[in-house]
Design a protein around this motif. Structure first.
Motif, short mmCIF file in Angstrom:
data_model
loop_
_atom_site.label_atom_id
_atom_site.label_comp_id
_atom_site.label_asym_id
_atom_site.label_seq_id
_atom_site.Cartn_x
_atom_site.Cartn_y
_atom_site.Cartn_z
N SER A 1 48.42 79.60 -61.80
CA SER A 1 47.43 79.38 -60.74
C SER A 1 46.32 80.42 -60.82
CB SER A 1 48.09 79.41 -59.37
OG SER A 1 48.75 80.65 -59.15
N SER A 2 46.66 81.66 -61.17
CA SER A 2 45.65 82.71 -61.31
C SER A 2 44.73 82.41 -62.48
CB SER A 2 46.32 84.07 -61.50
OG SER A 2 47.10 84.42 -60.37
N ILE A 3 45.29 81.90 -63.57
CA ILE A 3 44.48 81.53 -64.72
C ILE A 3 43.49 80.43 -64.36
CG2 ILE A 3 44.55 80.45 -67.01
CD1 ILE A 3 47.24 81.92 -67.44
N ARG A 4 43.99 79.37 -63.71
CA ARG A 4 43.13 78.23 -63.39
C ARG A 4 42.05 78.61 -62.38
NH1 ARG A 4 48.25 75.95 -63.94
NH2 ARG A 4 48.67 75.94 -61.69
N ALA A 5 42.25 79.67 -61.60
CA ALA A 5 41.24 80.10 -60.64
C ALA A 5 40.03 80.74 -61.31
CB ALA A 5 41.86 81.09 -59.65
N HIS B 1 32.66 69.36 -54.24
CA HIS B 1 34.09 69.32 -53.93
C HIS B 1 34.88 70.22 -54.89
CE1 HIS B 1 38.09 67.79 -53.02
NE2 HIS B 1 38.25 67.53 -54.31
N MET B 2 34.57 70.17 -56.19
CA MET B 2 35.28 71.00 -57.15
C MET B 2 35.01 72.48 -56.89
SD MET B 2 37.06 68.91 -58.84
CE MET B 2 37.66 69.94 -60.19
N GLY B 3 33.80 72.80 -56.46
CA GLY B 3 33.51 74.18 -56.09
C GLY B 3 34.31 74.63 -54.89
N ARG B 4 34.45 73.76 -53.89
CA ARG B 4 35.24 74.08 -52.70
C ARG B 4 36.71 74.25 -53.07
NH1 ARG B 4 33.73 72.74 -47.69
NH2 ARG B 4 35.47 74.16 -47.21
N VAL B 5 37.23 73.36 -53.94
CA VAL B 5 38.62 73.48 -54.37
C VAL B 5 38.87 74.81 -55.07
CG1 VAL B 5 40.32 72.53 -55.99
CG2 VAL B 5 39.01 70.99 -54.52
N SER B 6 37.85 75.31 -55.76
CA SER B 6 37.98 76.57 -56.48
C SER B 6 37.79 77.78 -55.58
CB SER B 6 36.96 76.63 -57.62
OG SER B 6 37.18 75.59 -58.54
N GLY B 7 37.53 77.55 -54.29
CA GLY B 7 37.48 78.66 -53.35
C GLY B 7 36.10 79.04 -52.87
N LEU B 8 35.06 78.32 -53.28
CA LEU B 8 33.71 78.65 -52.82
C LEU B 8 33.50 78.16 -51.39
CD1 LEU B 8 31.53 77.69 -55.93
CD2 LEU B 8 32.27 79.97 -55.24
N PRO B 9 32.80 78.94 -50.57
CA PRO B 9 32.45 78.45 -49.23
C PRO B 9 31.44 77.32 -49.34
CG PRO B 9 31.49 80.62 -49.64
CD PRO B 9 32.41 80.34 -50.78
N PRO B 10 31.28 76.51 -48.27
CA PRO B 10 30.44 75.30 -48.36
C PRO B 10 29.03 75.55 -48.86
CG PRO B 10 31.73 75.27 -46.34
CD PRO B 10 31.97 76.60 -46.96
N ALA B 11 28.33 76.53 -48.31
CA ALA B 11 26.95 76.77 -48.72
C ALA B 11 26.87 77.20 -50.18
CB ALA B 11 26.31 77.83 -47.82
N ALA B 12 27.77 78.07 -50.60
CA ALA B 12 27.77 78.54 -51.98
C ALA B 12 28.12 77.40 -52.94
CB ALA B 12 28.77 79.70 -52.14
N ALA B 13 29.05 76.53 -52.51
CA ALA B 13 29.43 75.40 -53.36
C ALA B 13 28.24 74.46 -53.57
CB ALA B 13 30.60 74.65 -52.74
N ARG B 14 27.47 74.19 -52.52
CA ARG B 14 26.30 73.31 -52.65
C ARG B 14 25.24 73.94 -53.56
NH1 ARG B 14 27.45 72.35 -47.15
NH2 ARG B 14 25.98 73.98 -46.50
N VAL C 1 31.16 75.19 -62.21
CA VAL C 1 30.65 75.36 -60.85
C VAL C 1 31.18 76.61 -60.17
CG1 VAL C 1 32.47 73.94 -59.78
CG2 VAL C 1 30.22 74.15 -58.67
N HIS C 2 32.38 77.06 -60.49
CA HIS C 2 32.95 78.22 -59.80
C HIS C 2 32.70 79.53 -60.53
CE1 HIS C 2 35.87 76.90 -62.73
NE2 HIS C 2 36.65 77.94 -62.53
N ASP C 3 31.73 79.53 -61.47
CA ASP C 3 31.34 80.73 -62.21
C ASP C 3 32.56 81.35 -62.91
OD1 ASP C 3 29.66 82.64 -63.22
OD2 ASP C 3 29.72 83.92 -61.44
N PRO C 4 33.17 80.61 -63.83
CA PRO C 4 34.41 81.06 -64.46
C PRO C 4 34.18 82.24 -65.41
CG PRO C 4 33.61 79.09 -65.56
CD PRO C 4 32.71 79.30 -64.38
#
Length: 310
Positions: free
Chosen positions: A71-75, A98-111, A149-152
């Motif tokens: 789970s830490s890797i996939r994050a 949605h994928m950004g939110r699933v990865s832990g981004l807050p709504p504004a940052a995800a958009r 999207v989640h800046d991996p």
């Protein structure tokens, strides 16, 4: 610095060996993972993500153990799967948010991130369309966007050019290069088209039947082979005349289809092959079309002589 390390990594499905004692390191930049279909590429990616457990051996991704820290890797890793996984009745912008939110981004940052990555992959004007109406190339771009999207800290791309026409394939390869070089995100990208990663990869890992054939910098794999290819103007008769004259002048050569192949490694020391070729062609009244140094190719690793060192 290694972002991925494996040690004797093995995966078996009954009697089928998908990976066999794979020990390899992946560093920063763009690394091409190449091999024919069934070579073990997708299996390796799924193990690195913690989605599959290896039969034996170990691996670490960004310092995380694959057996304990999936789970830490996939994050912190972006993953673009090979097969179509996009919901057809959802707009691209909504899916990427949605994928950004699933990865832990807050709504504004995800958009904000969704808009940015869709622009980067070339879908800014198409982001409000349902993805079911997308072309294959657009779907591949949307899959790439969700991986970013989640800046991996690392991106794993499984056959990103799959199903694309030549122009779209070139565009996708350019995007992969941009991720690794402009964005500075390490990339591990798979392909069964052995030649298409030569221009973009800093390092190449070659698998065959789950076994490591080669792990090497791309520049070393594609360096000058010491062979010079000569093309002359005219028929096969002119080619043969030039070849015989070059051999008589001390240049080891042999025909290769419409070309003359000269092994510069066997040329006598002090000889100037290019001058000899020019003067010979001039003496025979034959025009020269090109003199071209031969460079190695990734697919050469799969030739019998390439296997001997694997």
């Amino acid at each position: 610095m290694a972002v991925i390390e494996t040690e004797a990594l093995t995966k078996r499905y009954g009697d089928l060996e998908a990976l066999v004692d794979l020990t390899v390191q992946v560093s920063t930049g763009v690394t091409g993972l190449v091999g024919a279909n069934g070579a073990g590429k997708s299996t390796l990616l799924k193990i690195l993500l913690g989605l599959l457990q290896p039969t034996s051996g170990s691996a670490a991704v960004l310092g995380h153990d694959i057996r304990r820290d999936g789970s830490s890797i996939r994050a912190v890793v972006g993953y673009m799967p090979e097969h179509d996984c996009l919901p057809p009745d959802v707009r691209a912008i909504d899916f990427i948010v949605h994928m950004g939110r699933v990865s832990g981004l807050p709504p504004a940052a995800a958009r904000e991130r969704a808009a940015d990555v869709l622009r980067h992959v070339g879908l800014a004007e198409e982001r409000y369309r349902l993805m079911g109406a997308y072309s294959t190339g657009m779907k591949q771009r949307a899959k790439l966007a969700q991986a970013l999207v989640h800046d991996p800290r690392l991106v794993l791309l499984d056959e990103p050019t799959n199903g694309l026409d030549p122009e779209a394939r070139e565009d996708m390869i350019a995007l992969v290069a941009r991720i690794g070089r402009d964005f500075g995100i390490p990339v591990l990208v798979t392909s069964h088209l052995l030649g298409e990663l030569e221009r973009v990869s800093d390092h190449v890992i070659v698998l065959d039947g789950g076994r490591l054939l080669r792990s090497q910098r791309t520049t070393e794999l594609t360096q000058d082979t010491g062979v010079l290819l000569v093309e002359v103007l005219g028929s096969a008769l002119e080619q043969r005349r030039v070849g015989e004259a070059l051999a008589a002048a001390g240049l080891p050569c042999r025909p290769r289809q419409q070309l003359i192949e000269i092994d510069l490694r066997s040329t006598a020391r002090g000889a100037a092959p290019h001058d000899v070729i020019r003067d010979t062609a001039c003496d025979l009244g034959v025009g020269l079309v090109r003199l071209q140094p031969e460079h190695g190719r990734i697919q050469d690793v799969f030739q019998p002589e390439g296997r001997s060192g694997g």
